[in-house]
Design an enzyme around this catalytic site. Structure first.
Site, mmCIF file in Angstrom:
data_model
loop_
_atom_site.group_PDB
_atom_site.id
_atom_site.type_symbol
_atom_site.label_atom_id
_atom_site.label_comp_id
_atom_site.label_asym_id
_atom_site.label_seq_id
_atom_site.Cartn_x
_atom_site.Cartn_y
_atom_site.Cartn_z
ATOM 1 N NE ARG A 66 -40.391 -26.091 -24.755
ATOM 2 C CZ ARG A 66 -41.453 -26.560 -24.138
ATOM 3 N NH1 ARG A 66 -41.412 -26.817 -22.831
ATOM 4 N NH2 ARG A 66 -42.574 -26.775 -24.786
ATOM 5 C CB CYS A 105 -53.461 -25.079 -32.120
ATOM 6 S SG CYS A 105 -54.141 -26.257 -30.946
ATOM 7 N NE ARG A 164 -38.912 -26.964 -32.232
ATOM 8 C CZ ARG A 164 -39.821 -26.286 -31.543
ATOM 9 N NH1 ARG A 164 -40.092 -25.031 -31.803
ATOM 10 N NH2 ARG A 164 -40.499 -26.885 -30.592
ATOM 11 C CE LYS A 170 -41.394 -21.927 -25.962
ATOM 12 N NZ LYS A 170 -42.616 -21.314 -26.491
ATOM 13 C CG HIS A 183 -46.748 -19.829 -25.231
ATOM 14 N ND1 HIS A 183 -47.136 -21.134 -25.102
ATOM 15 C CD2 HIS A 183 -45.824 -19.831 -26.219
ATOM 16 C CE1 HIS A 183 -46.472 -21.893 -25.949
ATOM 17 N NE2 HIS A 183 -45.675 -21.125 -26.646
ATOM 18 C CB SER A 232 -47.689 -27.594 -29.118
ATOM 19 O OG SER A 232 -48.136 -28.751 -28.482
ATOM 20 C CE1 TYR A 266 -32.801 -30.097 -31.206
ATOM 21 C CE2 TYR A 266 -34.820 -29.170 -30.320
ATOM 22 C CZ TYR A 266 -34.113 -29.704 -31.384
ATOM 23 O OH TYR A 266 -34.704 -29.830 -32.617
ATOM 24 C CG ASP A 275 -43.123 -19.197 -29.123
ATOM 25 O OD1 ASP A 275 -44.157 -19.895 -29.016
ATOM 26 O OD2 ASP A 275 -42.089 -19.425 -28.470
#
Ligand code: OXD
Ligand code: MN
Length: 596
Positions: free
Chosen positions: A69, A261, A376, A217, A237, A259, A208, A284
């Site tokens: 992103r 975690c 991904r 998102k 989120h 991110s 992407y 997510d």
């Protein structure tokens, strides 16, 4: 075309602007997916993986300049800069629309323009919303079919109703006779633009992930957060999991982490505590609306996982690995000589030879990464072995607890509970994580990311936090989820992990379960309610008493040292930050300074 006038007019308008070779209205069928996939195999975009090792699955390699992103090219074009707030890039909407109209003119030349009707959430659910993505990327169509409920059924549910228009182009028009490339994109020009007032999205130049799969998102967080503010709900989120004790009722928990975690790991973990089960609703995003009983009900608006592959293994996340056995798309991973996929840490020892994510020969001795760090997998949620039975329930699942957390080697205890909703909102607003070697820049810097929404909030962060406080006033305190703060990442002074994490986190979830159901023991401290050492189930746990005490200690000095940092974090959020949160901060400071 379709039975929806607004949609027909929009399709015609965009076709006239972008000048595609043809227009294809997606029906979402398997036949359509198969035919797009085989066209992409012919064009070199997809490589079909071995049919026995990884049935009906494909590998895709992006342009090396289009791998993540692009937050610096992401804009919230609200009416005024103040409405977008100090944490978002802003441009005046009319000016940006004029610029984009120039950029999009003829941008789909030589390509097919796909029209994708998609539902974020179970089709017809009162918590769901419908979007239409127009794109010139068949890769996006294939991914959207996994990540969302997509196709004819959505158009039927839409009827004459309203939708969020999501326009996407890779920004690579083809002149007549010009050969295409496997991953078209625009290296020079990218725009990920949101118009919150008209609730529309324009994305250009990247193919992407979150830049291009606009349901995720862009819609489900940035535009939906604005809809949620206006309509009195929450678009967050957050993962959603079900937690079931050996003989008891399932409760549902939502959790927001920055991110790195372990969000996907927690969403589908295998508890070590005998008889306890975790089931996965989502990894997510959570949309939560009030039910008739005054409780918050959540859906996962997505129907797929778009997860980071490197680091995913039978050790770190066996249920994710089992989800990936078939019907998946892998982007920027490595390929084995047998036609299967591989990425760093997937197996203990790497294969000797691979084709790396850029299509080059790779050997174990090369020292290079075989997969891109942001490689991904796109995988259907319903293939997860621990998918929750209510994952597709249009009513959603009632949320009993909300978790915030981050990666903090010191100061923050393993778990504590907020005094109430407003205090929990305060804890979410100061949520922090320390940078790791996995990120560029200095290691060990505390970054604050309110509710893990910093890159995803579609309006002023101060207003967003005010909205959270307002949600807490909409129902009785007893109907609200309890809010907790967790930290799996404590280290000793010598740098040793104090807590084993992974499946052992179920011990923390057990205490949370007990707090929610009214049996958990806690002590009141200046920062919130902490489990007393005996309240946390430490049976058969390989953690010493001293370490456990340290994990559950309130480090007053450490917390007091945080106060100036929290203050400067708040100053960066601007003058719309609710006074109530500054009051919470003052109260925390006062409690910490008091002698016990
Ligand atoms: C994601 C992210 O890709 O949060 O989910 O960046
Ligand atoms: Mn995310």
């Amino acid at each position: 075309m379709t039975g929806n006038q607004k949609l027909n007019a929009w399709i015609n308008e965009i076709a006239a602007l972008c000048a595609p070779r043809s227009v294809h209205l997606c029906d979402g069928s398997q036949a359509e997916y198969d035919s797009l996939a085989s066209e992409m195999v012919k064009g070199g975009t997809f490589v079909k993986l071995d049919g026995k090792l990884r049935p009906n699955s494909y590998l895709c390699r992006s342009d090396p300049a289009d791998v993540a992103r692009t937050e610096d090219r992401t804009f919230i074009c609200a009416r005024s800069q103040d409405e977008a707030g100090p944490t978002n890039n802003w441009r005046a909407p009319a000016e940006m629309k004029a610029e984009l109209t120039r950029v999009f003119r003829n941008c789909m030349q030589g390509r097919t323009m796909y029209v994708i009707p998609f539902s974020m959430g179970p089709i017809g659910s009162p918590i769901s919303h419908i979007g239409i993505e127009i794109t010139d990327s068949p890769y996006v169509v294939a991914n959207m079919r996994i990540m969302t409920r997509m196709g004819r059924e959505v158009l039927d549910a839409l009827g004459a109703g309203d939708f969020v228009p999501c326009l996407h182009s890779v920004g690579a028009p083809l002149n007549s006779g010009q050969a295409d490339v496997p991953w078209p994109c625009n290296a020079k020009s990218k725009y990920i633009v949101h118009f919150p007032e008209e609730r529309s999205i324009w994305s250009y130049g990247s193919g992407y992930g979150g830049n291009a799969l606009l349901g995720k998102k862009c819609f489900a967080l940035r535009i939906a957060s604005v809809m949620a503010r206006d309509q009195g709900w929450l678009a967050e989120h957050m993962l959603i999991l079900g937690l079931t004790p050996p003989s008891g009722k399932t409760i549902y928990i939502a959790a927001a982490f920055p991110s790195a975690c372990g969000k996907t790991n927690l969403a589908m973990m295998n508890p070590t505590l005998p008889g306890w089960k975790v089931s996965c609703v989502g990894d997510d995003i959570a949309w939560m609306k009030f039910g008739a009983d005054g409780r918050l009900y959540a859906i996962n608006p997505e129907s797929g996982f778009f997860g980071v592959a490197p680091g995913t293994s039978m050790q770190s996340n066996p249920n994710a690995v089992k989800t990936l056995v078939k019907n998946c798309i892998f982007t920027n991973v490595a390929m084995t000589p047998e036609g299967d996929v591989w990425w760093e840490d997937f197996t203990k020892a790497p294969p000797q030879k691979l084709i790396d994510w850029q299509g080059k020969q790779w050997e174990a001795s090369s020292g290079r990464k075989a997969a891109h760090p942001n490689a991904r997998f796109t995988a259907p949620v319903n293939q997860c072995p621990v998918v929750d039975p209510n994952y597709d329930n249009p009513q959603g699942v009632p949320i009993s607890a909300i978790l915030f957390g981050g990666r903090r080697p010191s100061v923050i205890p393993l778990v504590f509970e907020a005094f109430n909703w407003a205090h929990g909102t305060f804890l979410g607003s100061i949520q922090s994580s320390e940078t790791t070697a996995a990120q560029t820049g200095a290691v060990g810097i505390v970054r604050r990311d309110p509710m893990a929404m910093l890159p995803f909030c579609g309006y002023n962060m101060g207003d967003y936090l005010a909205h959270w406080l307002q949600v807490g006033r909409e129902t009785s305190p007893a109907s609200l989820p309890k809010i907790f703060y967790v930290n799996w990442f404590r280290k000793s002074g010598e740098g040793k992990w104090l807590w084993p994490g992974y499946g052992e986190n179920s011990r923390v979830l057990k205490w949370i379960y007990e707090r929610v159901t009214g049996t958990g023991q806690a002590v009141e401290t200046p920062i919130g309610y902490l489990p007393s050492a005996s309240a946390l189930d430490a049976k058969d746990l390989a953690v010493s008493r001293e370490d456990l005490r340290e994990l559950l200690r309130v480090d007053r000095e450490g917390w007091l040292k945080e106060i100036p940092d929290i203050r400067s974090h708040y100053a960066k959020l601007g003058d719309r930050l609710p006074q109530e949160l500054l009051d919470e901060l003052a109260r925390l400071e006062r409690r910490l300074a008091e002698k016990t």
